[in-house]
Design an enzyme around this catalytic site. Sequence first.
Site, PDB file in Angstrom:
ATOM      1  N   HIS A  52       0.846  -1.198   0.000  1.00 26.17           N
ATOM      2  CA  HIS A  52       0.000   0.000   0.000  1.00 26.17           C
ATOM      3  C   HIS A  52       0.881   1.248   0.000  1.00 26.17           C
ATOM      4  O   HIS A  52       1.937   1.289   0.634  1.00 26.17           O
ATOM      5  CB  HIS A  52      -0.903   0.012   1.229  1.00 26.17           C
ATOM      6  CG  HIS A  52      -1.786  -1.196   1.341  1.00 26.17           C
ATOM      7  ND1 HIS A  52      -2.792  -1.472   0.436  1.00 26.17           N
ATOM      8  CD2 HIS A  52      -1.824  -2.198   2.256  1.00 26.17           C
ATOM      9  CE1 HIS A  52      -3.407  -2.589   0.797  1.00 26.17           C
ATOM     10  NE2 HIS A  52      -2.825  -3.055   1.886  1.00 26.17           N
ATOM     11  N   SER A 342      -2.298  -4.330   8.853  1.00 25.28           N
ATOM     12  CA  SER A 342      -2.163  -3.596   7.592  1.00 25.28           C
ATOM     13  C   SER A 342      -1.932  -2.114   7.902  1.00 25.28           C
ATOM     14  O   SER A 342      -2.605  -1.576   8.789  1.00 25.28           O
ATOM     15  CB  SER A 342      -3.443  -3.756   6.762  1.00 25.28           C
ATOM     16  OG  SER A 342      -3.336  -3.063   5.546  1.00 25.28           O
TER      17      SER A 342
END
Length: 484
Positions: A52, A342
Amino acid sequence: MAETFDIAIVGAGITGCAIARQLARFDLSICVVEAANDIALGASKANGGLVHAGYDPAPGTVKAQVNARGCELYGTWSQELGFLFCRTGSMVLGFNDEDRTHLEQLRRNGHVNGVPELSIVGPDRIHELEPRASADATCALWCPSTGLVDPFEVAIAALENAVANGVTFMRSAPVEAIEVAGSGDDARFTLATPVGNVRCRYLINAAGNGAADISHMAGAEKFHMVWRQGNIVLLDKEPRTLMPLYPVPTPVSKGVIVTGTVHGNTVITATAAVREAGDTQTYASDVNALLTGARKLVPDLDTRRVVRAFAGGRPVIQGTNDFFIGQSAVVPGLFQAAGIQSPGVASAPAIAERMEYVIRKAGVALRERADWDPIRRAPDDFDRTPLARKEELIESDPAWGQIVCRCETVPEAEIVAAIRRRPGAVSVEGVKRRCRAGMGRCQSGFCQSRVAAILARELGCDPSEVLLEHTGSWLVEGPLKGVR
C-alpha cells in the site's frame, strides 16, 4: 546451557525478518527466535501481498510515518534481496459524489503522508489504466506508487540475507517464559524455549499476534491483541495481471480489494471480522462477501476460477488502530514492534529502519561491520528463466530437467535448492513458499507426494516424518507400499 546474544528478536514474520536484516550490518550478535518451524507462518503468510502506498493512514499516526517510506524502500530492497516486486499503481474506485468526497480526503492524507503523484481521475482515464474496472465508476484515486510482493518471499529473503551476515535463526522455539535480571540499562533477558534458553542484552518483540504475551512475560506494557480475521480468495492465473483496485475504505478496513499478484494470479482480499484468536477457518459468508465485493469493482471477474480460499488474523492492539514501535516505557532494553496489522507488509522496510533509529537513540552502540553484504542472490526460478539459462542448468544437473510441479514448472533441482538454503524448507508448505511447488491450479494434487519424497531424502528422515506444515501435520501414517 543458554546461548547468549546482544539482541534477540522474537518472531520471524516479515517484521522480525526485516529488523534482523536491518541490524545484521552492525557488529552485534543477533538471534531470531520463532515459535513455528519456519519463516512467515503467521499474519505474513495469510496476506494479499499489496504494498500500500500510504494515503490511507491518518496523518500523524505511526502507520502514516512508516507506510509511504516503506513503499519507497521496496525498490531498493527488492534489488538487493532478489525478491519479486512490481510497482503497478492502483486505483480507489468511486461511484458517486459521496465517494468522490472520500477520495479527496484520501488524496489530502496521502499528500501529508508523503505519497507522490496522487490524482483524482475520471472514467476515461480509469479505463485507460485498467480496462476491466467497473464502467459504473465515476471517479478514482490514481496512485502510481502501489506495488505487489509475496510477503513470505520478502521475509524469507530478508532472513536469508541476515543469516548470511551472521544472524542465528532458532525455529520451533516458542517463548514459554522470560526472566529479566538487573534493572535499567543493566537489564538482561533470558528466554526459555523448548529447544534451549536464549540470553540477550536487548530484546525486540516482533511476535505478531503473540506480541502481547511476550510483552506481559517481560513485565512490560500490558495490552490485548484482537484477532481481526480476514478471508482471502485466490484465483487462477490470467493472461494479464489486474491492477490493484480498491473500494472507498471503511473505518476499520480497506474493504474488498481485487488485485493481481507478482506471479499472475488474481487475489480478492480481505474481509475483516473479529473472531476467536487463532481462527483460520474460511467462512462461506465471508467468501460470498469477497466475491460480491470483487464483482462490483471488476464485473467480468470469473469467480469460477477460484483455486484456494484461506484466512489469517491481523495483529491488532485493542483500543488502537495504530502500530506500537519503540522502546518499552516499563522495561528498558525491551523494544516493541507490536500491532503490525495492515499496512505491515508495505511498512516492513521502514519499520526496520525505524527500529534501528529507536535502538540507536536508546544508546545501543551500532558499529557497521566491514564485511556486511546487503546482497542476497535470488535462487533460480526455472519457470521464469530464459531458455538459454534453462539449458545451462540442465547441463549442470539433469535434475533441473525433471519437472515435479507441472502447474508452476518446478523441477526437482529447484526443490532441492529450497531445502538446502539457509534457512531452508523443512515441510511441504515450506517448499511451496520458496519455489511455488504446489502453488498452482491443482494445489499440490499432482506433486505433493513427490515433494514429500524429496524432503524425506534431503532431510534424512522416513516419509512418515515429513510434515505438511506445523509440528504434527504428518502426511503419511503407517507403512508405505511400493515406495521407489
